[in-house]
Scaffold this active site. Sequence first.
Site, PDB file in Angstrom:
ATOM      1  N   ILE A 138       3.136  -3.759  -1.375  1.00  0.00           N
ATOM      2  CA  ILE A 138       3.631  -3.867  -2.850  1.00  0.00           C
ATOM      3  C   ILE A 138       3.121  -5.021  -3.272  1.00  0.00           C
ATOM      4  CG2 ILE A 138       5.649  -2.452  -2.210  1.00  0.00           C
ATOM      5  CD1 ILE A 138       7.410  -5.115  -2.635  1.00  0.00           C
ATOM      6  N   ASP A 139       2.813  -6.122  -2.625  1.00  0.00           N
ATOM      7  CA  ASP A 139       2.591  -7.462  -3.188  1.00  0.00           C
ATOM      8  C   ASP A 139       1.255  -7.530  -4.048  1.00  0.00           C
ATOM      9  OD1 ASP A 139       4.794  -8.593  -2.142  1.00  0.00           O
ATOM     10  OD2 ASP A 139       3.870  -9.425  -0.525  1.00  0.00           O
TER      11      ASP A 139
END
Length: 331
Positions: A138-139
């Site tokens: 998700i980063d």
Amino acid sequence: MDRLAGGPLQVTMRRIGILTSGGDASGMNAAIRAVTRTAASMGVAAIGFERGFDGLMTDTWIELNARSVSGIVELGGTILKTARSELFRTEDGRSQAAAVLRHDGVDGLVVIGGNGSQTGGYQLSRMGVPVVGVASTIDNDMYGFDYTIGFDTAVNTAVDAIDRIRDVAESHDRVFVVEVMGRDNGSIALEASLATGADIVLPPELPFSLPAVITRLRDDIMARKKHHVIVIAEGAGRAQDLAAYINANLPVECRATVLGYVQRGGSPTRFDRILASISGEAAVVALSENRSGIIVGMRDGHVVLQDALEAVTRRSPLRPELVKLLGRVSI
Ligand code: F6P
């Protein structure tokens, strides 16, 4: 694609392994499904190691086939479970993993995960094990890719939450500090801020000073702006601390909200499902072509096979055009 439809591909693989590792990301299941079904379409069997590299080292796996991955494309999390393995960081752990793969007759491994997981996959590939990564975190902090699997879903979740918080900020004339995920990277903070019209965004990549935040808020208040939303990435500081500092330095009501793990779960967006499907398919095709030490993802709308070492060692910058845009519209 047409290679899968019957081109001159030489498939020598008989069995591949799949694992998901590190922080979960919505779309991992869609990737597992695409890997399994692409393999099946080539007559290649697939097994899924559970709990990431831990399951690989302990030889804990389930059989995956075209039917067993039905009904998962829309699910968040990962049916294979995930973990951050300490043992796999050691040479002993990696030797154990390589021995398990030999014992199980696994001809290639697909590692679905972010930087830490892909570092592990790369190290394994250096030991002679064919490994192809699928960029998933998700980063969105992997060098060489525009977007990684799970990022779009996470940003949409953050956008939804910040829109709601803005309602409260407006109703109460308050300042809100919203903390989003991003240990070393401000991608979620930047895109969620652009999409919600947040007033101030604080990613770890862009240095800021606390007095400058106070000056900006004070100027806005003088200009009769009564509510504010500040988005801070966790790597840049804690929402509670910033809110306390603002309360101590300005005559405002400032509150903090930490979005936390809601950003990691939930049904993947259409974007993440398709990105995961394209990447999963490409990973198996790459393995079948004897590629290893690479990570699959998308750049400029195309599938790319990115050198794994470069991907995990180089920093992924914030998209400069978005930083510039923020400077223009967030005033
Ligand atoms: O890698 C994604 C991420 O969500 C980071 O932004 C965050 O700091 C980290 O994972 C926290 O993960 P965990 O608590 O699962 O180790």
